[in-house]
Each structure stands twice: as C-alpha cells, then as structure tokens.
Scaffold this motif. Structure first.
Motif, PDB file in Angstrom:
ATOM      1  N   THR A   1       8.789   4.168  -9.604  1.00  0.00           N
ATOM      2  CA  THR A   1       9.825   3.111  -9.867  1.00  0.00           C
ATOM      3  C   THR A   1       9.769   2.988 -11.348  1.00  0.00           C
ATOM      4  OG1 THR A   1       8.613   1.110  -9.527  1.00  0.00           O
ATOM      5  CG2 THR A   1       9.753   1.993  -7.721  1.00  0.00           C
ATOM      6  N   ILE A   2      10.689   2.210 -11.889  1.00  0.00           N
ATOM      7  CA  ILE A   2      10.675   2.075 -13.319  1.00  0.00           C
ATOM      8  C   ILE A   2       9.379   0.918 -13.832  1.00  0.00           C
ATOM      9  CG2 ILE A   2      12.229   0.011 -13.230  1.00  0.00           C
ATOM     10  CD1 ILE A   2      13.796   1.367 -15.861  1.00  0.00           C
ATOM     11  N   ASN A   3       9.079   0.269 -12.759  1.00  0.00           N
ATOM     12  CA  ASN A   3       8.033  -0.703 -12.886  1.00  0.00           C
ATOM     13  C   ASN A   3       6.831  -0.019 -12.690  1.00  0.00           C
ATOM     14  OD1 ASN A   3       9.642  -2.782 -13.501  1.00  0.00           O
ATOM     15  ND2 ASN A   3      10.046  -3.100 -11.042  1.00  0.00           N
ATOM     16  N   ALA A   4       6.564   1.458 -12.663  1.00  0.00           N
ATOM     17  CA  ALA A   4       5.361   2.100 -12.097  1.00  0.00           C
ATOM     18  C   ALA A   4       4.641   1.896 -10.995  1.00  0.00           C
ATOM     19  CB  ALA A   4       4.308   2.152 -13.421  1.00  0.00           C
ATOM     20  N   ASP A   5       5.447   1.361  -9.812  1.00  0.00           N
ATOM     21  CA  ASP A   5       5.023   1.430  -8.653  1.00  0.00           C
ATOM     22  C   ASP A   5       5.351   2.981  -8.075  1.00  0.00           C
ATOM     23  OD1 ASP A   5       4.509  -1.210  -8.594  1.00  0.00           O
ATOM     24  OD2 ASP A   5       6.701  -1.404  -8.269  1.00  0.00           O
ATOM     25  N   ALA A   6       4.276   3.497  -7.478  1.00  0.00           N
ATOM     26  CA  ALA A   6       4.330   4.761  -7.050  1.00  0.00           C
ATOM     27  C   ALA A   6       3.711   4.846  -5.416  1.00  0.00           C
ATOM     28  CB  ALA A   6       3.527   5.553  -7.884  1.00  0.00           C
ATOM     29  N   SER A   7       4.455   5.428  -4.871  1.00  0.00           N
ATOM     30  CA  SER A   7       4.142   5.614  -3.154  1.00  0.00           C
ATOM     31  C   SER A   7       4.273   6.936  -2.498  1.00  0.00           C
ATOM     32  CB  SER A   7       4.484   4.551  -2.467  1.00  0.00           C
ATOM     33  OG  SER A   7       5.702   4.707  -2.242  1.00  0.00           O
ATOM     34  N   LEU A   8       3.694   7.117  -1.544  1.00  0.00           N
ATOM     35  CA  LEU A   8       4.139   8.566  -0.813  1.00  0.00           C
ATOM     36  C   LEU A   8       3.981   8.298   0.635  1.00  0.00           C
ATOM     37  CD1 LEU A   8       3.495  12.215  -1.270  1.00  0.00           C
ATOM     38  CD2 LEU A   8       2.932  11.226   0.742  1.00  0.00           C
ATOM     39  N   LEU A   9       5.145   8.559   1.500  1.00  0.00           N
ATOM     40  CA  LEU A   9       5.363   8.530   2.838  1.00  0.00           C
ATOM     41  C   LEU A   9       5.368   9.865   3.523  1.00  0.00           C
ATOM     42  CD1 LEU A   9       5.748   6.488   5.248  1.00  0.00           C
ATOM     43  CD2 LEU A   9       7.849   6.720   4.873  1.00  0.00           C
ATOM     44  N   TYR A  10       4.442   9.881   4.575  1.00  0.00           N
ATOM     45  CA  TYR A  10       4.323  11.121   5.137  1.00  0.00           C
ATOM     46  C   TYR A  10       4.723  10.816   6.587  1.00  0.00           C
ATOM     47  CZ  TYR A  10       1.753  15.456   7.026  1.00  0.00           C
ATOM     48  OH  TYR A  10       1.560  16.566   7.864  1.00  0.00           O
ATOM     49  N   ALA A  11       5.541  11.928   7.212  1.00  0.00           N
ATOM     50  CA  ALA A  11       5.961  11.534   8.681  1.00  0.00           C
ATOM     51  C   ALA A  11       6.188  13.047   9.261  1.00  0.00           C
ATOM     52  CB  ALA A  11       7.483  10.761   8.617  1.00  0.00           C
ATOM     53  N   VAL A  12       6.103  12.758  10.554  1.00  0.00           N
ATOM     54  CA  VAL A  12       6.063  13.980  11.492  1.00  0.00           C
ATOM     55  C   VAL A  12       6.878  13.749  12.766  1.00  0.00           C
ATOM     56  CG1 VAL A  12       4.814  15.737  12.550  1.00  0.00           C
ATOM     57  CG2 VAL A  12       3.950  15.047  10.561  1.00  0.00           C
ATOM     58  N   GLY A  13       7.741  14.414  13.132  1.00  0.00           N
ATOM     59  CA  GLY A  13       8.574  13.999  14.264  1.00  0.00           C
ATOM     60  C   GLY A  13       9.129  12.793  14.610  1.00  0.00           C
ATOM     61  N   GLY A  14       9.719  11.944  13.143  1.00  0.00           N
ATOM     62  CA  GLY A  14      10.362  10.909  13.268  1.00  0.00           C
ATOM     63  C   GLY A  14       9.444   9.780  13.160  1.00  0.00           C
ATOM     64  N   GLU A  15       8.048   9.919  13.023  1.00  0.00           N
ATOM     65  CA  GLU A  15       7.089   8.947  12.905  1.00  0.00           C
ATOM     66  C   GLU A  15       6.200   8.872  11.825  1.00  0.00           C
ATOM     67  OE1 GLU A  15       6.789   6.326  15.370  1.00  0.00           O
ATOM     68  OE2 GLU A  15       8.405   7.544  16.626  1.00  0.00           O
ATOM     69  N   GLN A  16       6.046   7.730  11.349  1.00  0.00           N
ATOM     70  CA  GLN A  16       5.172   7.701   9.915  1.00  0.00           C
ATOM     71  C   GLN A  16       3.929   7.826  10.374  1.00  0.00           C
ATOM     72  OE1 GLN A  16       5.450   3.865   7.354  1.00  0.00           O
ATOM     73  NE2 GLN A  16       3.201   4.094   7.359  1.00  0.00           N
ATOM     74  N   VAL A  17       3.177   8.745   9.623  1.00  0.00           N
ATOM     75  CA  VAL A  17       1.902   9.292   9.872  1.00  0.00           C
ATOM     76  C   VAL A  17       0.938   8.694   8.814  1.00  0.00           C
ATOM     77  CG1 VAL A  17       0.323  10.988  10.032  1.00  0.00           C
ATOM     78  CG2 VAL A  17       2.385  11.289  10.898  1.00  0.00           C
ATOM     79  N   GLU A  18       1.389   8.731   7.644  1.00  0.00           N
ATOM     80  CA  GLU A  18       0.668   7.897   6.252  1.00  0.00           C
ATOM     81  C   GLU A  18       1.420   7.412   5.207  1.00  0.00           C
ATOM     82  OE1 GLU A  18      -3.436   7.848   4.897  1.00  0.00           O
ATOM     83  OE2 GLU A  18      -2.947   8.831   6.507  1.00  0.00           O
ATOM     84  N   TRP A  19       1.135   6.284   4.809  1.00  0.00           N
ATOM     85  CA  TRP A  19       1.930   5.889   3.648  1.00  0.00           C
ATOM     86  C   TRP A  19       0.729   5.652   2.394  1.00  0.00           C
ATOM     87  CZ3 TRP A  19       1.497   0.980   0.969  1.00  0.00           C
ATOM     88  CH2 TRP A  19       2.435   0.865  -0.018  1.00  0.00           C
ATOM     89  N   VAL A  20       0.900   6.056   1.359  1.00  0.00           N
ATOM     90  CA  VAL A  20      -0.305   5.928   0.314  1.00  0.00           C
ATOM     91  C   VAL A  20       0.503   5.057  -0.888  1.00  0.00           C
ATOM     92  CG1 VAL A  20      -1.715   7.461  -1.170  1.00  0.00           C
ATOM     93  CG2 VAL A  20      -1.122   8.421   0.933  1.00  0.00           C
ATOM     94  N   ASN A  21      -0.139   4.021  -1.011  1.00  0.00           N
ATOM     95  CA  ASN A  21       0.262   3.222  -2.160  1.00  0.00           C
ATOM     96  C   ASN A  21      -0.430   3.747  -3.489  1.00  0.00           C
ATOM     97  OD1 ASN A  21       0.397   1.604  -4.457  1.00  0.00           O
ATOM     98  ND2 ASN A  21       0.321  -0.312  -3.016  1.00  0.00           N
ATOM     99  N   VAL A  22      -0.183   4.556  -4.399  1.00  0.00           N
ATOM    100  CA  VAL A  22      -0.777   5.191  -5.274  1.00  0.00           C
ATOM    101  C   VAL A  22      -1.515   4.280  -6.129  1.00  0.00           C
ATOM    102  CG1 VAL A  22      -0.594   6.578  -7.527  1.00  0.00           C
ATOM    103  CG2 VAL A  22       0.909   6.966  -5.401  1.00  0.00           C
ATOM    104  N   ASP A  23      -1.302   3.094  -6.417  1.00  0.00           N
ATOM    105  CA  ASP A  23      -1.872   2.191  -7.177  1.00  0.00           C
ATOM    106  C   ASP A  23      -3.366   1.657  -6.361  1.00  0.00           C
ATOM    107  OD1 ASP A  23       0.153   1.783  -8.943  1.00  0.00           O
ATOM    108  OD2 ASP A  23       1.227   0.272  -8.109  1.00  0.00           O
TER     109      ASP A  23
END
Length: 193
Positions: free
Chosen positions: A103-125
């Motif tokens: 984001t413009i506020n430097a919030d950074a994340s990555l969401l990883y999903a398999v088969g329609g389900e969240q497997v991992e959410w990474v808050n880069v901060d």
C-alpha cells in the motif's frame, strides 16, 4: 511498471487462464482487450498498464494479466482487488494462488491459498526471516528464499524489506522477468472500478 508511491496488488494463480482470472476478480469481460505496454510512462503517477489503457491515473484501476507456463498473473495498479476472498476464489477447484499487497502507507502482506482455503498469511512488517520461513509450506518458503532480502539501514537483523512479498509472489509463479520479457508475452488489460 508501477506508478510512483505504489498502492498495488499482484495476484498469481496456477491452473487458470488470464481471462478467467480477470473475471474471478470482477472485471467486465466486454472491456478486456489485448495490449502492448508502452515504452515509457507519461509521468510518475501513471503505471504502464494505465498508460496502455489511456486512462487518467486514479480514475480507475488498470488490471494487467498474462500467463507464464502454468501460472497466470494479474497486476492491479491501484489495489482495487485487494480482498482475501479474491485469493480464495483464484485458488478454488484445487488451484494454488497468492496475492501480494503493497500500500501507499508501506503496509505489505502476502496471502497464500490452496483449494479455496487460506494456508498462510504473511504480514511483511512482522516477518522475521530466520524464525518464520521454516514454518511455511515448502513451496512458499522456497519462494521467499528465492526472493531474497534487500537489507537497509532501517532493518534489524532478520527483518524483511517491504518489497519481499512482491518478489516472493513472482518467485512462486516463476515470474523472473524483465519488463522486456513481459512485453514479449500476450497481455490483457482492463479498466476496473
């Protein structure tokens, strides 16, 4: 590719065509068109996809989609498709998908999903590479390892730089591409929002 001070999203999904991925994200099929990225941006506030569409920055997002091997990518230059449900939908039917947000506020994340389900959410901060990588699914861990880290004087040892999520999404999908490489693949673009 991005505008200055980006507020953007990169979706990657294995096993889905670009037109289908755009539809899943809510793009209007009648507005999707092929495109060639321009050689340059007219100003710092215009992304290359926005320039390809000929729209004024901020009036609509520009979604750019393409496919490399089994992976499709969708780049959203304004972050309008930043929604966890989008990643779940892209990963439906046994597919794998990831969405990286910056984001413009430097919030950074990555969401990883398999088969329609969240497997991992990474808050880069809050990402500590030494502590957090070993607990990630192997495919995602390998992507973060391939992404590497760009240490700056502001980072403590083990902290990740803000762009690592975007690089990890690219590494996951095998998108080790230069801008010239991107220009050589068939691309779709659509205004959104």
């Amino acid at each position: 590719m991005a505008a200055g001070d980006p507020n953007h999203v990169l979706h990657v999904a294995r096993g889905i065509e670009p037109t289908e991925a755009l539809a899943v994200l809510g793009a209007k099929p009648g507005l999707i068109r092929t495109c060639e990225l321009p050689d340059s941006k007219p100003d710092e506030w215009t992304s290359l996809p926005c320039a390809a569409l000929g729209i004024q920055p901020g009036t609509a997002a520009a979604l750019l989609a393409g496919r490399i091997g089994e992976w499709t990518f969708v780049y959203d230059d304004l972050g309008f498709t930043c929604d966890d449900s989008a990643t779940m939908a892209l990963s439906a039917d046994g597919r794998t998908a990831a969405t990286s947000v910056f984001t413009i506020n430097a919030d950074a994340s990555l969401l990883y999903a398999v088969g329609g389900e969240q497997v991992e959410w990474v808050n880069v901060d809050d990402l500590n590479l030494e502590e957090d990588l070993p607990g990630m699914p192997a495919e995602l861990r390998a992507a973060f390892e391939a992404a590497g880290n760009v240490p700056t004087e502001d980072l403590e040892p083990g902290e990740a730089d803000g762009d690592i999520g975007m690089r990890a999404a690219c590494a996951l999908a095998g998108l080790a591409l230069t801008l010239e490489d991107v220009r050589r693949i068939p691309l779709l673009v659509v205004p959104f929002g």
